[in-house]
Design a protein around this motif. Structure first.
Motif, PDB file in Angstrom:
ATOM      1  N   VAL A 129    -110.225   0.995 109.793  1.00  0.00           N
ATOM      2  CA  VAL A 129    -110.075   1.454 108.411  1.00  0.00           C
ATOM      3  C   VAL A 129    -111.461   1.640 107.799  1.00  0.00           C
ATOM      4  O   VAL A 129    -112.281   0.715 107.809  1.00  0.00           O
ATOM      5  CB  VAL A 129    -109.272   0.449 107.567  1.00  0.00           C
ATOM      6  CG1 VAL A 129    -109.090   0.972 106.138  1.00  0.00           C
ATOM      7  CG2 VAL A 129    -107.918   0.157 108.198  1.00  0.00           C
ATOM      8  N   LEU A 130    -111.709   2.842 107.269  1.00  0.00           N
ATOM      9  CA  LEU A 130    -112.986   3.126 106.623  1.00  0.00           C
ATOM     10  C   LEU A 130    -112.851   2.992 105.111  1.00  0.00           C
ATOM     11  O   LEU A 130    -111.889   3.474 104.519  1.00  0.00           O
ATOM     12  CB  LEU A 130    -113.454   4.546 106.952  1.00  0.00           C
ATOM     13  CG  LEU A 130    -113.541   4.935 108.429  1.00  0.00           C
ATOM     14  CD1 LEU A 130    -114.118   6.341 108.571  1.00  0.00           C
ATOM     15  CD2 LEU A 130    -114.363   3.937 109.225  1.00  0.00           C
ATOM     16  N   THR A 131    -113.823   2.340 104.489  1.00  0.00           N
ATOM     17  CA  THR A 131    -113.803   2.210 103.031  1.00  0.00           C
ATOM     18  C   THR A 131    -115.226   2.078 102.512  1.00  0.00           C
ATOM     19  O   THR A 131    -116.056   1.395 103.112  1.00  0.00           O
ATOM     20  CB  THR A 131    -112.978   0.995 102.578  1.00  0.00           C
ATOM     21  OG1 THR A 131    -113.057   0.870 101.149  1.00  0.00           O
ATOM     22  CG2 THR A 131    -113.459  -0.301 103.208  1.00  0.00           C
ATOM     23  N   ARG A 132    -115.508   2.764 101.404  1.00  0.00           N
ATOM     24  CA  ARG A 132    -116.796   2.580 100.730  1.00  0.00           C
ATOM     25  C   ARG A 132    -116.681   1.533  99.630  1.00  0.00           C
ATOM     26  O   ARG A 132    -117.612   0.784  99.378  1.00  0.00           O
ATOM     27  CB  ARG A 132    -117.265   3.907 100.126  1.00  0.00           C
ATOM     28  CG  ARG A 132    -117.756   4.909 101.137  1.00  0.00           C
ATOM     29  CD  ARG A 132    -118.141   6.220 100.491  1.00  0.00           C
ATOM     30  NE  ARG A 132    -116.980   6.909  99.913  1.00  0.00           N
ATOM     31  CZ  ARG A 132    -117.030   8.085  99.320  1.00  0.00           C
ATOM     32  NH1 ARG A 132    -118.190   8.698  99.175  1.00  0.00           N
ATOM     33  NH2 ARG A 132    -115.944   8.655  98.858  1.00  0.00           N
ATOM     34  N   VAL A 149    -112.306  -3.248 109.880  1.00  0.00           N
ATOM     35  CA  VAL A 149    -112.800  -2.537 108.700  1.00  0.00           C
ATOM     36  C   VAL A 149    -114.252  -2.154 108.932  1.00  0.00           C
ATOM     37  O   VAL A 149    -115.075  -3.000 109.319  1.00  0.00           O
ATOM     38  CB  VAL A 149    -112.691  -3.401 107.430  1.00  0.00           C
ATOM     39  CG1 VAL A 149    -113.276  -2.655 106.232  1.00  0.00           C
ATOM     40  CG2 VAL A 149    -111.244  -3.787 107.157  1.00  0.00           C
ATOM     41  N   ILE A 150    -114.571  -0.869 108.725  1.00  0.00           N
ATOM     42  CA  ILE A 150    -115.966  -0.435 108.726  1.00  0.00           C
ATOM     43  C   ILE A 150    -116.296   0.046 107.321  1.00  0.00           C
ATOM     44  O   ILE A 150    -115.606   0.901 106.756  1.00  0.00           O
ATOM     45  CB  ILE A 150    -116.225   0.677 109.760  1.00  0.00           C
ATOM     46  CG1 ILE A 150    -115.950   0.159 111.178  1.00  0.00           C
ATOM     47  CG2 ILE A 150    -117.665   1.165 109.656  1.00  0.00           C
ATOM     48  CD1 ILE A 150    -116.255   1.166 112.272  1.00  0.00           C
ATOM     49  N   SER A 165    -108.432 -14.039 107.257  1.00  0.00           N
ATOM     50  CA  SER A 165    -109.669 -14.516 107.886  1.00  0.00           C
ATOM     51  C   SER A 165    -109.908 -13.911 109.259  1.00  0.00           C
ATOM     52  O   SER A 165    -111.059 -13.814 109.707  1.00  0.00           O
ATOM     53  CB  SER A 165    -109.639 -16.046 107.994  1.00  0.00           C
ATOM     54  OG  SER A 165    -108.508 -16.471 108.752  1.00  0.00           O
ATOM     55  N   ALA A 166    -108.834 -13.509 109.938  1.00  0.00           N
ATOM     56  CA  ALA A 166    -109.001 -12.944 111.273  1.00  0.00           C
ATOM     57  C   ALA A 166    -109.492 -11.497 111.248  1.00  0.00           C
ATOM     58  O   ALA A 166    -109.854 -10.939 112.298  1.00  0.00           O
ATOM     59  CB  ALA A 166    -107.682 -13.023 112.042  1.00  0.00           C
ATOM     60  N   THR A 167    -109.521 -10.867 110.087  1.00  0.00           N
ATOM     61  CA  THR A 167    -109.928  -9.463 109.984  1.00  0.00           C
ATOM     62  C   THR A 167    -111.442  -9.338 110.086  1.00  0.00           C
ATOM     63  O   THR A 167    -112.188  -9.984 109.340  1.00  0.00           O
ATOM     64  CB  THR A 167    -109.460  -8.854 108.652  1.00  0.00           C
ATOM     65  OG1 THR A 167    -108.045  -8.964 108.553  1.00  0.00           O
ATOM     66  CG2 THR A 167    -109.852  -7.384 108.567  1.00  0.00           C
ATOM     67  N   GLU A 168    -111.901  -8.498 111.001  1.00  0.00           N
ATOM     68  CA  GLU A 168    -113.336  -8.272 111.164  1.00  0.00           C
ATOM     69  C   GLU A 168    -113.786  -7.159 110.235  1.00  0.00           C
ATOM     70  O   GLU A 168    -113.182  -6.086 110.191  1.00  0.00           O
ATOM     71  CB  GLU A 168    -113.654  -7.912 112.613  1.00  0.00           C
ATOM     72  CG  GLU A 168    -115.142  -7.739 112.879  1.00  0.00           C
ATOM     73  CD  GLU A 168    -115.461  -7.444 114.334  1.00  0.00           C
ATOM     74  OE1 GLU A 168    -116.637  -7.191 114.629  1.00  0.00           O
ATOM     75  OE2 GLU A 168    -114.522  -7.454 115.161  1.00  0.00           O
ATOM     76  N   VAL A 169    -114.857  -7.416 109.496  1.00  0.00           N
ATOM     77  CA  VAL A 169    -115.441  -6.431 108.588  1.00  0.00           C
ATOM     78  C   VAL A 169    -116.839  -6.113 109.093  1.00  0.00           C
ATOM     79  O   VAL A 169    -117.692  -6.999 109.195  1.00  0.00           O
ATOM     80  CB  VAL A 169    -115.490  -6.953 107.137  1.00  0.00           C
ATOM     81  CG1 VAL A 169    -116.152  -5.924 106.222  1.00  0.00           C
ATOM     82  CG2 VAL A 169    -114.084  -7.280 106.641  1.00  0.00           C
ATOM     83  N   LEU A 170    -117.069  -4.841 109.401  1.00  0.00           N
ATOM     84  CA  LEU A 170    -118.345  -4.401 109.958  1.00  0.00           C
ATOM     85  C   LEU A 170    -119.028  -3.476 108.962  1.00  0.00           C
ATOM     86  O   LEU A 170    -118.460  -2.471 108.547  1.00  0.00           O
ATOM     87  CB  LEU A 170    -118.103  -3.671 111.280  1.00  0.00           C
ATOM     88  CG  LEU A 170    -119.318  -3.081 112.003  1.00  0.00           C
ATOM     89  CD1 LEU A 170    -120.280  -4.187 112.417  1.00  0.00           C
ATOM     90  CD2 LEU A 170    -118.864  -2.274 113.208  1.00  0.00           C
ATOM     91  N   SER A 171    -120.268  -3.807 108.573  1.00  0.00           N
ATOM     92  CA  SER A 171    -121.024  -2.972 107.639  1.00  0.00           C
ATOM     93  C   SER A 171    -122.007  -2.100 108.408  1.00  0.00           C
ATOM     94  O   SER A 171    -122.662  -2.560 109.352  1.00  0.00           O
ATOM     95  CB  SER A 171    -121.782  -3.830 106.624  1.00  0.00           C
ATOM     96  OG  SER A 171    -122.632  -3.014 105.822  1.00  0.00           O
ATOM     97  N   VAL A 172    -122.126  -0.827 107.970  1.00  0.00           N
ATOM     98  CA  VAL A 172    -123.115   0.075 108.571  1.00  0.00           C
ATOM     99  C   VAL A 172    -124.434   0.017 107.817  1.00  0.00           C
ATOM    100  O   VAL A 172    -125.354   0.782 108.122  1.00  0.00           O
ATOM    101  CB  VAL A 172    -122.582   1.525 108.620  1.00  0.00           C
ATOM    102  CG1 VAL A 172    -121.364   1.614 109.515  1.00  0.00           C
ATOM    103  CG2 VAL A 172    -122.278   2.053 107.222  1.00  0.00           C
ATOM    104  N   ALA A 186    -120.954   2.883 116.039  1.00  0.00           N
ATOM    105  CA  ALA A 186    -120.451   1.505 116.015  1.00  0.00           C
ATOM    106  C   ALA A 186    -119.260   1.334 116.959  1.00  0.00           C
ATOM    107  O   ALA A 186    -119.147   0.317 117.650  1.00  0.00           O
ATOM    108  CB  ALA A 186    -120.063   1.115 114.590  1.00  0.00           C
ATOM    109  N   LEU A 187    -118.380   2.335 116.997  1.00  0.00           N
ATOM    110  CA  LEU A 187    -117.213   2.242 117.876  1.00  0.00           C
ATOM    111  C   LEU A 187    -117.614   2.411 119.342  1.00  0.00           C
ATOM    112  O   LEU A 187    -117.078   1.726 120.222  1.00  0.00           O
ATOM    113  CB  LEU A 187    -116.174   3.279 117.470  1.00  0.00           C
ATOM    114  CG  LEU A 187    -115.549   3.047 116.094  1.00  0.00           C
ATOM    115  CD1 LEU A 187    -114.562   4.161 115.753  1.00  0.00           C
ATOM    116  CD2 LEU A 187    -114.851   1.691 116.030  1.00  0.00           C
TER     117      LEU A 187
END
Length: 270
Positions: A129-132, A149-150, A165-172, A186-187
């Motif tokens: 899922v992409l979100t700004r 989440v990216i 808590s199990a959801t991974e959030v990755l920042s670019v 990233a992928l």
């Protein structure tokens, strides 16, 4: 199996081909497959070019006009990717979807699993899922399915501890956007070589504008949606001007028909 086979109208020779189970080949005649390192997009559009109606939840189902064949092709593409990318608005518009091949067209769920193995894919696709903004529904069922989440630093800060808590959030990084090349990189770094985007017209525009989309599968549904300022309808690409400059002319790689629906395949990168 109630779905009648799609009718093959055009396809050039020499396209890459997955090793399809016989039952899949019977429903999707001709060639289905692509090079392993690909970014592929899938959309359904009305005849007058509408792909989403923001005021209607799950408007893609209305736009598809109940086409079982469209759902089947959607399942084929979902079954043959390493990662499936959507935007936050697409997620919001489908509050119960988990973006699986089996959910796309349940009657042939076992065929999708067979296809995935035969095509050389392992495990399940990672849903991305992409979100700004970081404005995401913490109750959406995607989090239970292990979605990634990216976002950028701002979005990551806005998300905070709101998601399970199990959801991974990755920042670019500290950027105003979530740029398509950064998402693909990233992928790729996570081992995802074949990426499918169902990300909506804004995400698609960003990806096409960055030149990272290799192929587009476009279903043209035989309905008209119209447009009016009081109820906006979105086209295939929103928020991005592509001319000038523009990508080279798309190459037509396939035409199939099922009833009044056309199934078009285009190559976007020379």
């Amino acid at each position: 199996m109630e779905l009648a086979p799609l009718e093959l109208l055009f396809e050039p020779e020499g396209l890459p081909a997955f090793n399809l189970p016989a039952a899949v080949s019977a429903l999707y005649p001709g060639t289905f497959g692509y090079e392993r390192d690909r970014v592929v997009a899938n959309f359904v559009s009305t005849v007058d070019g509408v792909v989403a109606i923001p005021t209607l939840a799950s408007s893609n189902k209305l736009i598809a006009s109940g086409s079982a064949a469209d759902r089947f092709v959607m399942g084929l593409l979902r079954a043959t990717c390493d990662a499936l990318v959507i935007g936050s608005q697409t997620m919001q518009a489908s509050p119960r979807s988990v973006w699986s091949a089996e959910q796309a067209y349940p009657p042939v769920a076992e065929l999708f699993a067979d296809l995935r193995l035969a095509a050389g894919f392992s495990g399940l696709p990672e849903i991305v899922v992409l979100t700004r903004s970081g404005d995401l529904d913490p109750a959406h069922p995607l989090w239970e399915a292990g979605a990634l989440v990216i976002t950028n630093d701002h979005g990551a800060g806005a998300i905070g501890q709101r998601l399970p808590s199990a959801t991974e959030v990755l920042s670019v990084g500290d950027t105003p956007s979530v740029a398509a090349p950064a998402v693909v990189a990233a992928l790729n770094a996570r081992g995802h070589r074949t990426i499918l985007t169902e990300g909506g017209p804004t995400v698609f525009g960003e990806f096409v504008g960055a030149g990272v989309v290799d192929e587009l599968f476009l279903t043209v549904s035989p309905i008209l949606a119209g447009r009016h300022p009081i109820d906006p309808r979105l086209s295939l690409i929103e928020g991005k001007l592509l001319t000038p400059p523009a990508p080279d002319e798309a190459a037509l790689l396939g035409v199939r028909r099922h009833g009044g629906h056309l199934f078009l395949r285009y190559g976007l990168v020379p």
